[in-house]
Scaffold this active site. Structure first.
Site, PDB file in Angstrom:
ATOM      1  N   SER A  68       1.034  -1.217  -0.114  1.00  0.00           N
ATOM      2  CA  SER A  68       0.023   0.043  -0.079  1.00  0.00           C
ATOM      3  C   SER A  68       0.845   1.284   0.132  1.00  0.00           C
ATOM      4  O   SER A  68       0.349   2.277  -0.533  1.00  0.00           O
ATOM      5  CB  SER A  68      -0.827   0.089   1.223  1.00  0.00           C
ATOM      6  OG  SER A  68      -1.750   1.176   1.419  1.00  0.00           O
ATOM      7  N   GLN A  76      -0.146   8.305   7.057  1.00  0.00           N
ATOM      8  CA  GLN A  76      -0.150   8.655   8.440  1.00  0.00           C
ATOM      9  C   GLN A  76       1.268   8.888   9.040  1.00  0.00           C
ATOM     10  O   GLN A  76       2.171   7.805   9.086  1.00  0.00           O
ATOM     11  CB  GLN A  76      -0.913   7.675   9.483  1.00  0.00           C
ATOM     12  CG  GLN A  76      -1.096   8.239  10.759  1.00  0.00           C
ATOM     13  CD  GLN A  76      -2.425   7.551  11.424  1.00  0.00           C
ATOM     14  OE1 GLN A  76      -3.254   6.950  10.721  1.00  0.00           O
ATOM     15  NE2 GLN A  76      -2.104   7.180  12.831  1.00  0.00           N
ATOM     16  N   GLY A  93       3.940   4.372  15.806  1.00  0.00           N
ATOM     17  CA  GLY A  93       4.227   4.272  13.994  1.00  0.00           C
ATOM     18  C   GLY A  93       5.245   3.263  13.811  1.00  0.00           C
ATOM     19  O   GLY A  93       5.554   3.341  12.662  1.00  0.00           O
ATOM     20  N   GLU A  94       5.821   2.475  14.601  1.00  0.00           N
ATOM     21  CA  GLU A  94       6.692   1.540  14.380  1.00  0.00           C
ATOM     22  C   GLU A  94       6.396   0.710  13.130  1.00  0.00           C
ATOM     23  O   GLU A  94       7.204   0.270  12.439  1.00  0.00           O
ATOM     24  CB  GLU A  94       7.080   0.535  15.723  1.00  0.00           C
ATOM     25  CG  GLU A  94       8.167  -0.140  15.243  1.00  0.00           C
ATOM     26  CD  GLU A  94       8.906  -1.047  16.447  1.00  0.00           C
ATOM     27  OE1 GLU A  94       9.446  -2.111  16.335  1.00  0.00           O
ATOM     28  OE2 GLU A  94       8.528  -0.560  17.770  1.00  0.00           O
ATOM     29  N   ARG A  96       4.472   1.268  10.461  1.00  0.00           N
ATOM     30  CA  ARG A  96       4.538   1.966   9.364  1.00  0.00           C
ATOM     31  C   ARG A  96       6.057   2.021   9.053  1.00  0.00           C
ATOM     32  O   ARG A  96       6.494   2.041   7.916  1.00  0.00           O
ATOM     33  CB  ARG A  96       3.853   3.453   9.580  1.00  0.00           C
ATOM     34  CG  ARG A  96       2.605   3.307   9.732  1.00  0.00           C
ATOM     35  CD  ARG A  96       1.822   4.680   9.664  1.00  0.00           C
ATOM     36  NE  ARG A  96       2.340   5.763  10.801  1.00  0.00           N
ATOM     37  CZ  ARG A  96       1.574   5.649  11.773  1.00  0.00           C
ATOM     38  NH1 ARG A  96       0.754   4.489  12.100  1.00  0.00           N
ATOM     39  NH2 ARG A  96       1.870   6.427  12.757  1.00  0.00           N
ATOM     40  N   ALA A 132      -6.158  -2.078  19.221  1.00  0.00           N
ATOM     41  CA  ALA A 132      -6.229  -3.359  19.376  1.00  0.00           C
ATOM     42  C   ALA A 132      -5.001  -4.129  18.874  1.00  0.00           C
ATOM     43  O   ALA A 132      -4.994  -4.868  18.281  1.00  0.00           O
ATOM     44  CB  ALA A 132      -7.458  -3.994  18.950  1.00  0.00           C
TER      45      ALA A 132
END
Length: 292
Positions: A68, A76, A93-94, A96, A132
């Site tokens: 993606s 983000q 954000g690890e 990502r 989650a």
């Protein structure tokens, strides 16, 4: 930690620290591949937070996210803090950041926030709990870190993450399990409900293997655990508790964050509450002392 201090931090919220990036629609995300970033940083200048409670990342999910990212970019930004000259540590954000490496990116968009160790850990836990993303054991380890190193109470944590104090207490109880059972929990072989049922048993690891091998429900695991506590071999017939009694035991255990056992006998019965630390006993006494 005072309640006022906890609420002031809570009032800032993730939106104030990270931005309103979660509110973007899919259409907005495609139209604006990078939103609200402070700058772009070479990926090798960023390192993971070693205290981030999240340890497990599904390889397939990372590959899907990388695909993606190749098509749309990073929607983000990764939230980071400065840790040295042109060096940054991830706050949130690890996943990502890892996927960006798989996608072959040389830079990633970041939001830079000046926060201390406690706030960085708090944000990491809140973000992962809200999404989650943590398994039950990672969640419990995160709570324990905040309590052990930064003086949080169970009530503080409940306020911050939007969960009940009993939820926090029940999560922390999972850390009392043997390493083998914790491994099954982390791998998803056991649910938190299964694991909690085994905590007070004489041999949780043996029972956990039985639960996994037989594909038992949480209710069946609770019955198995109760027989083990009563000293009855699982293969021998035993008088089972009725559904109402088991439901009441679960309800009281969840509310108190402690193991509760109800034994009916002719003309009466016993209510047993098991605690592991003096802090738990003190907390129980305070709750019993409260006047209506």
């Amino acid at each position: 930690m005072s309640e006022d201090t906890s609420k002031r931090r809570l009032g800032r919220g993730l939106a104030a620290l990270i931005g309103d990036i979660d509110k973007a629609t899919p259409e907005e995300a495609v139209a604006s591949p990078v939103m609200a970033a402070d700058r772009r940083v070479p990926i090798e200048f960023i390192s993971r937070n070693p205290r981030n409670p999240r340890r497990h990342f599904e390889e397939e999910d990372l590959r899907d996210l990388a695909a993606s990212i190749r098509q749309h970019g990073i929607v983000q930004p990764v939230v980071v803090r400065t840790i040295g000259d042109q060096r940054f540590e991830i706050i949130a954000g690890e996943r990502r950041w890892r996927a960006a490496q798989l996608a072959g990116l040389s830079e990633v968009p970041v939001l830079i926030r000046d926060v201390d160790d406690r706030t960085a850990l708090e944000i990491a836990i809140v973000e992962n709990v809200q999404r989650a993303d943590l398994n039950p054991l990672e969640e419990a380890n995160g709570y324990e870190l905040l309590m052990a190193e930064h003086g949080y109470t169970q009530n503080d944590l409940g306020e911050i993450i939007g969960k009940s104090r009993s939820h926090v207490a029940n999560s922390l109880r999972l850390l009392k399990l043997p390493e083998g059972v914790r491994d099954m929990l982390a791998q998803g072989d056991l649910s938190a409900g299964h694991a909690r049922a085994l905590i007070s048993t004489p041999d949780p690891e043996a029972l956990a293997r039985t639960v996994v091998e037989r594909g038992m429900s949480v209710r069946d695991a609770e019955k198995l655990a109760q027989r083990a506590i009563e000293g009855v071999r699982p293969s021998r017939p035993a008088k089972e508790k009725d559904a109402d009694t088991l439901a009441l035991e679960r309800s009281l255990s969840d509310r108190l964050g402690l193991s509760v056992t109800i034994d009916h006998k002719t003309g009466g019965g016993q209510l047993k509450i098991a605690y592991s630390t003096l802090d738990q006993l003190d907390d129980l006494c305070r709750r019993l002392d409260r006047t209506p």
